[in-house]
Scaffold this motif. Sequence first.
Motif, PDB file in Angstrom:
ATOM      1  N   VAL A   1       3.897   3.450  -5.095  1.00 52.47           N
ATOM      2  CA  VAL A   1       2.595   4.055  -4.795  1.00 52.47           C
ATOM      3  C   VAL A   1       2.322   3.296  -3.448  1.00 52.47           C
ATOM      4  CG1 VAL A   1       1.980   4.398  -7.206  1.00 52.47           C
ATOM      5  CG2 VAL A   1       1.465   2.019  -6.069  1.00 52.47           C
ATOM      6  N   GLU A   2       1.369   4.070  -2.711  1.00 53.06           N
ATOM      7  CA  GLU A   2       1.031   3.473  -1.383  1.00 53.06           C
ATOM      8  C   GLU A   2      -0.183   2.732  -1.518  1.00 53.06           C
ATOM      9  OE1 GLU A   2       1.511   5.735   2.542  1.00 53.06           O
ATOM     10  OE2 GLU A   2       1.541   7.499   1.069  1.00 53.06           O
ATOM     11  N   LEU A   3      -1.048   2.957  -2.681  1.00 53.56           N
ATOM     12  CA  LEU A   3      -2.265   2.322  -2.789  1.00 53.56           C
ATOM     13  C   LEU A   3      -2.372   1.700  -3.977  1.00 53.56           C
ATOM     14  CD1 LEU A   3      -4.541   4.945  -0.854  1.00 53.56           C
ATOM     15  CD2 LEU A   3      -3.764   2.769  -0.036  1.00 53.56           C
ATOM     16  N   GLY A   4      -3.098   0.702  -4.272  1.00 51.78           N
ATOM     17  CA  GLY A   4      -3.387   0.090  -5.632  1.00 51.78           C
ATOM     18  C   GLY A   4      -4.748  -0.317  -5.587  1.00 51.78           C
ATOM     19  N   ILE A   5      -5.589  -0.310  -6.912  1.00 56.28           N
ATOM     20  CA  ILE A   5      -6.822  -0.823  -7.046  1.00 56.28           C
ATOM     21  C   ILE A   5      -6.866  -1.853  -8.313  1.00 56.28           C
ATOM     22  CG2 ILE A   5      -9.247  -0.309  -7.825  1.00 56.28           C
ATOM     23  CD1 ILE A   5      -8.632   2.278  -6.248  1.00 56.28           C
TER      24      ILE A   5
ATOM     25  N   ILE B   1      -1.888  -1.203 -16.400  1.00 57.47           N
ATOM     26  CA  ILE B   1      -2.736  -2.530 -16.325  1.00 57.47           C
ATOM     27  C   ILE B   1      -2.497  -3.215 -14.862  1.00 57.47           C
ATOM     28  CG2 ILE B   1      -2.321  -2.914 -18.863  1.00 57.47           C
ATOM     29  CD1 ILE B   1      -0.109  -4.812 -17.982  1.00 57.47           C
ATOM     30  N   ASN B   2      -3.353  -4.251 -14.574  1.00 57.35           N
ATOM     31  CA  ASN B   2      -3.357  -4.795 -13.256  1.00 57.35           C
ATOM     32  C   ASN B   2      -2.143  -5.483 -12.932  1.00 57.35           C
ATOM     33  OD1 ASN B   2      -6.015  -6.117 -11.628  1.00 57.35           O
ATOM     34  ND2 ASN B   2      -4.201  -7.591 -11.714  1.00 57.35           N
ATOM     35  N   GLU B   3      -1.275  -6.015 -13.513  1.00 62.29           N
ATOM     36  CA  GLU B   3      -0.249  -6.545 -13.080  1.00 62.29           C
ATOM     37  C   GLU B   3       0.600  -5.403 -12.640  1.00 62.29           C
ATOM     38  OE1 GLU B   3      -1.752  -7.226 -16.123  1.00 62.29           O
ATOM     39  OE2 GLU B   3      -2.486  -9.314 -15.254  1.00 62.29           O
ATOM     40  N   GLN B   4       0.951  -4.378 -13.182  1.00 59.54           N
ATOM     41  CA  GLN B   4       1.694  -3.181 -12.768  1.00 59.54           C
ATOM     42  C   GLN B   4       1.039  -2.450 -11.688  1.00 59.54           C
ATOM     43  OE1 GLN B   4       1.460  -1.073 -17.130  1.00 59.54           O
ATOM     44  NE2 GLN B   4       3.719  -0.711 -16.780  1.00 59.54           N
ATOM     45  N   VAL B   5       0.080  -2.645 -11.270  1.00 55.08           N
ATOM     46  CA  VAL B   5      -0.537  -2.077 -10.143  1.00 55.08           C
ATOM     47  C   VAL B   5       0.108  -2.711  -8.954  1.00 55.08           C
ATOM     48  CG1 VAL B   5      -2.621  -2.019  -8.449  1.00 55.08           C
ATOM     49  CG2 VAL B   5      -2.825  -1.497 -11.076  1.00 55.08           C
ATOM     50  N   LEU B   6       0.283  -4.172  -9.152  1.00 54.70           N
ATOM     51  CA  LEU B   6       0.829  -4.943  -7.908  1.00 54.70           C
ATOM     52  C   LEU B   6       2.576  -4.716  -7.732  1.00 54.70           C
ATOM     53  CD1 LEU B   6      -0.842  -8.383  -8.838  1.00 54.70           C
ATOM     54  CD2 LEU B   6      -1.781  -6.374  -7.427  1.00 54.70           C
ATOM     55  N   GLU B   7       3.022  -4.512  -9.111  1.00 49.42           N
ATOM     56  CA  GLU B   7       4.322  -4.376  -9.245  1.00 49.42           C
ATOM     57  C   GLU B   7       4.510  -2.880  -8.844  1.00 49.42           C
ATOM     58  OE1 GLU B   7       7.910  -3.273 -12.604  1.00 49.42           O
ATOM     59  OE2 GLU B   7       6.044  -4.313 -13.241  1.00 49.42           O
TER      60      GLU B   7
END
Length: 295
Positions: free
Chosen positions: A141-145, A128-134
């Motif tokens: 991770v190096e990249l997030g979308i 989910i979106n919030e976990q991408v930022l976390e």
Amino acid sequence: MTVKQLRAFLAVAHSLSFAQACERLHLSQPALSLAIKTLEDNLGGPLLVRTTRSVALTPEGETLLPVARRLLADWDNAEELMRQHFTLQLGKVAIAAMPSFAANLLPVALKAFRDRYPRINVAVHDVINEQVLEMLRNRRVELGIAFEPETLDGLDFMPFYNDRFVAVLPVDSRLVAHEEIRWGQLLSEPFITLQRPSAVRLLLEDKVAELHGRLPVALESHQLVTVGRMVAQGLGVSAVPSLCERQMIELGARCVALSEPIIERRVGLLCLAGHQLSSAAQALADTVLALSRGG
């Protein structure tokens, strides 16, 4: 010890000849002799016994020989490994993407990336979106979308496009015939959506509440696929980013534009601010950005 000194020692130890070692290493005899002497001085004693007719290893030289072979093999392997990483012949990159992107546009980008760099391993975290930022901030991770964060807080954001939310309807819904419907019409039906803390859910609640009050949720799920299947089975209606439109249609639902209010939010690529990406991550970022922007 230096690599140059170890190479000099190994060349002499293999051939037991300074002349042959000079030829192999493309060194003059004084330069080779100096490298061996400096190595011996650093280690504290002779490694070679040299006469006018022969060269032999001392016991200490015999001890160093297998060690030198391993060290130089490791050095050469490390050089080749790094060369392959920098030239994108080998490598690994981890990317986190919100489900709406991971299930729709990301596979297209990964296909283009793998066609060009088949030996780069890509680990995709569908979260989910919030976990991408976390995951970005924790350097998992190096990249997030994801959707553009309200505050970047140490992140860089490179936008792809504005994603507008669309209505998701059963095929037999009376609203399917419309080119565009209003939120008020959609909310007259049982509403199905993602569970909190999904960014999609929170965004809908925030924007819809201004005109239509609390979102009347009848059914909820953690997965967009489940939401789409529920709608396709006639259990209710939903609203998702237009990015998911093809996925919803494949699941058996239909999509129609939504207005009053129009809800949209920028989607883009995220990475840590000031962080130097690996060669593999930079190549993947370039691929995703080019495809998402129509390049």
